[in-house]
Scaffold this active site. Sequence first.
Site, PDB file in Angstrom:
ATOM      1  N   GLY A  78       0.789  -1.211   0.000  1.00 23.58           N
ATOM      2  CA  GLY A  78       0.000   0.000   0.000  1.00 23.58           C
ATOM      3  C   GLY A  78       0.829   1.271   0.000  1.00 23.58           C
ATOM      4  N   THR A  79       1.950   1.276   0.703  1.00 23.58           N
ATOM      5  CA  THR A  79       2.781   2.481   0.758  1.00 23.58           C
ATOM      6  C   THR A  79       3.312   2.846  -0.614  1.00 23.58           C
ATOM      7  OG1 THR A  79       3.412   2.191   3.075  1.00 23.58           O
ATOM      8  CG2 THR A  79       4.923   3.447   1.688  1.00 23.58           C
TER       9      THR A  79
ATOM     10  N   ASN B 198      -7.522   3.850   8.877  1.00 23.45           N
ATOM     11  CA  ASN B 198      -6.822   2.707   9.452  1.00 23.45           C
ATOM     12  C   ASN B 198      -6.773   2.741  10.980  1.00 23.45           C
ATOM     13  OD1 ASN B 198      -5.036   4.961   8.544  1.00 23.45           O
ATOM     14  ND2 ASN B 198      -3.536   3.885   9.806  1.00 23.45           N
TER      15      ASN B 198
ATOM     16  N   GLN C 131      -7.718  -0.632   3.961  1.00 24.82           N
ATOM     17  CA  GLN C 131      -8.562  -1.211   5.003  1.00 24.82           C
ATOM     18  C   GLN C 131      -9.943  -1.593   4.486  1.00 24.82           C
ATOM     19  OE1 GLN C 131      -7.634  -2.020   8.016  1.00 24.82           O
ATOM     20  NE2 GLN C 131      -5.652  -0.991   8.131  1.00 24.82           N
TER      21      GLN C 131
ATOM     22  N   GLY D  82      -1.797  -6.687   0.357  1.00 26.50           N
ATOM     23  CA  GLY D  82      -2.155  -8.054   0.659  1.00 26.50           C
ATOM     24  C   GLY D  82      -2.278  -8.358   2.135  1.00 26.50           C
TER      25      GLY D  82
ATOM     26  N   THR E 295      11.494  -6.217 -11.861  1.00 27.89           N
ATOM     27  CA  THR E 295      11.099  -7.571 -12.209  1.00 27.89           C
ATOM     28  C   THR E 295       9.820  -7.927 -11.462  1.00 27.89           C
ATOM     29  OG1 THR E 295      13.389  -8.239 -12.564  1.00 27.89           O
ATOM     30  CG2 THR E 295      11.786  -9.993 -12.180  1.00 27.89           C
TER      31      THR E 295
ATOM     32  N   CYS F 231       2.528   1.604  11.554  1.00 32.38           N
ATOM     33  CA  CYS F 231       3.639   2.356  10.966  1.00 32.38           C
ATOM     34  C   CYS F 231       4.126   3.463  11.897  1.00 32.38           C
ATOM     35  CB  CYS F 231       3.220   2.962   9.629  1.00 32.38           C
ATOM     36  SG  CYS F 231       2.759   1.737   8.379  1.00 32.38           S
TER      37      CYS F 231
END
Length: 384
Positions: free
Chosen positions: A68-69, A151, A177, A198, A235, A323
């Site tokens: 997400g970041t 969040n 969320q 995820g 990649t 965080c």
Amino acid sequence: MHYLDHAATTPVRPEVVEVYAEELAGEGNPSSLHGAGRSARRRLEEAREEIAAALGAEPAEVLFTSGGTEADNLAVKGAVYAHPSPRPRLLVSAVEHHAVLDAAAWLGEQGLADVAFLPVTGEGTLDLDAARELLAQGEAPALVSVMWANNETGVVQPVEDVVALAGGAPVHSDAVQAVAHLPVDFGASGLAAMSLTGHKLGGPVGTGALLARRDLALAPVHHGGGQERGVRSGTLDVAGARALARAVTLAVADREAENARLAALRDRLVAGALAAVDGLHLTGEHAPRLPHVAHFTVEGADADSLLFGLDTAGIAASAGSACQAGVQEPSFVLVAMGYPAGLARSALRFSLGRTTTEADVDAALAVLPDVVARSRAANATRAR
């Protein structure tokens, strides 16, 4: 340990572990032209299609990220970098995750954007009248960013109203969320971009995606091989993409039944906590909230001693964003909602998930009064 911190990270689902391990044992770079590479590319694109189908998007709109970041940074910085104005307007809500807030603040500090922060009400929902006034000032913004659900508090934001107010300006929403707990349909939402990860819905850490409409102008945040429509080089992680897709599909399929179960557990936790502890207040009580989050403030206590006491008693909870854990400051979300600093230091969040049981709720309720009493006593001693 009774784990009540699912808004920080959920356990990886066994079905996701299975597909993740299967792909990790495989071979082939999805950008290679040989048979192994083409096979890896096919599996990657199938994962992209699976996520798109679950979230109402087109496959080409799914850009894989490390979480997400990164998705938030790509949306916020990418939209500003791509805008023709040398200093475009950027509007973000005052209660965004730091991945959005700090990205926006950095752009402002560097003179790359004219940043405005959209205020919220005392319940934590966006102040739509103030947002309307700010949007009407000056040129159309390069981006408006308002998270789908907070969040820390679990308060749900009026995303569709924001899109309507923006009047065609691109709107991004951090839906990290929301995806597992709300009916998220990217195509129907009117959003230009949306972030997900995820590890909030049963997938592994390090997986995520930015859903971005093809007509949204985005510039890359970092450069390399030009993967993912040229805006997210690197990649491609086929194992992560497959794991994320499986986690999203399972979360969406289970959402209705699981929400009903979690909401019942949450309501039982809230009612029990309010009855057992004086001076405990439910945050965003009258606002729409996620079904699995119970966020409180505790008069006379502080978050650190509350969390330490709970942890000692075998209860894993949090004060807010993982965080920001360990940062000795009031919750900026609560401050933005108008809470005084002292009360904003007393935040306590319980968040439930797939593995949560009635026994977990009972265990938390059994120890909470004593934990609060000890925190208040310690706080009073320090204040002398």
